[in-house]
Design a protein around this motif. Structure first.
Motif, PDB file in Angstrom:
ATOM      1  N   LYS A  61       0.836  -1.028   0.156  1.00 45.20           N
ATOM      2  CA  LYS A  61       0.085   0.078   0.090  1.00 45.20           C
ATOM      3  C   LYS A  61       0.872   1.051  -0.010  1.00 45.20           C
ATOM      4  CE  LYS A  61      -3.865  -1.984   2.271  1.00 45.20           C
ATOM      5  NZ  LYS A  61      -4.746  -2.098   3.584  1.00 45.20           N
ATOM      6  N   ALA A  62       0.282   2.139  -0.766  1.00 42.18           N
ATOM      7  CA  ALA A  62       1.142   3.529  -0.747  1.00 42.18           C
ATOM      8  C   ALA A  62       1.138   4.058   0.523  1.00 42.18           C
ATOM      9  CB  ALA A  62       0.557   4.527  -1.724  1.00 42.18           C
ATOM     10  N   GLU A  63       2.174   4.649   0.972  1.00 40.11           N
ATOM     11  CA  GLU A  63       2.516   5.337   2.088  1.00 40.11           C
ATOM     12  C   GLU A  63       1.774   6.535   2.244  1.00 40.11           C
ATOM     13  OE1 GLU A  63       4.180   4.277   4.798  1.00 40.11           O
ATOM     14  OE2 GLU A  63       4.489   2.530   3.951  1.00 40.11           O
ATOM     15  N   ALA A  64       0.852   6.764   3.221  1.00 43.66           N
ATOM     16  CA  ALA A  64      -0.059   7.774   3.487  1.00 43.66           C
ATOM     17  C   ALA A  64       0.817   9.044   3.759  1.00 43.66           C
ATOM     18  CB  ALA A  64      -0.951   7.439   4.581  1.00 43.66           C
TER      19      ALA A  64
END
Length: 151
Positions: free
Chosen positions: A46-49
């Motif tokens: 998942k893309a880092e927030a």
């Protein structure tokens, strides 16, 4: 020779079907386990927030009166929550101008609904945050309504 022919045939193995079922079950477990393991290792991460901005100074703005449709008006007073990336307390004139554009001419019954008021507030926050983003640094992170009176 009839007796020799019968004795030459191999005796059926006891539990042959059970062994076959066990081998098939083990193979199935290995295949499923390998598939799950491979998926977990190779799935995209998942893309880092984007990290949440750190709250900074709060700027209280003067109340404004905005003309609504059908002779009604909205008295709005809001506060800007700046981030620590803001060099100084933000000037609220641009935020007030955006609020006037956002609410002018709206019907009173639109703003009386909590859902609609929250929706328009989110739109206002997005526009103000965009207006106060300079060189990729967000200077405003939120808006608080301290007065919201419709007449």
């Amino acid at each position: 020779m009839a007796k020799d022919e019968k004795s030459a045939e191999p005796a059926p193995a006891k539990g042959g079907k059970k062994k076959l079922i066990m081998i098939a079950a083990i193979a199935l477990v290995v295949l499923v386990g390998g598939g799950v393991g491979g998926y977990l290792m190779l799935k995209p991460k998942k893309a880092e927030a984007e990290p949440a901005p750190t709250p900074g100074v709060v700027s209280v703005l003067d109340a404004i009166t905005i003309n609504l449709a059908d002779g009604h008006y909205l008295k709005l007073k809001m506060t800007l929550q700046a981030t620590t990336e803001a060099a100084e307390a933000p000037d609220g004139s641009e935020a007030l101008d955006i609020a006037i554009d956002e609410y002018s001419g709206r019907k009173m019954d639109q703003l009386m609904s909590n859902a609609e008021r929250e929706r328009t507030k989110k739109e206002l926050i997005a526009k103000v945050v965009k207006a106060y983003t300079k060189d990729g640094k967000k200077e405003i992170m939120d808006i608080y309504f301290t007065t919201f009176v419709i007449q």
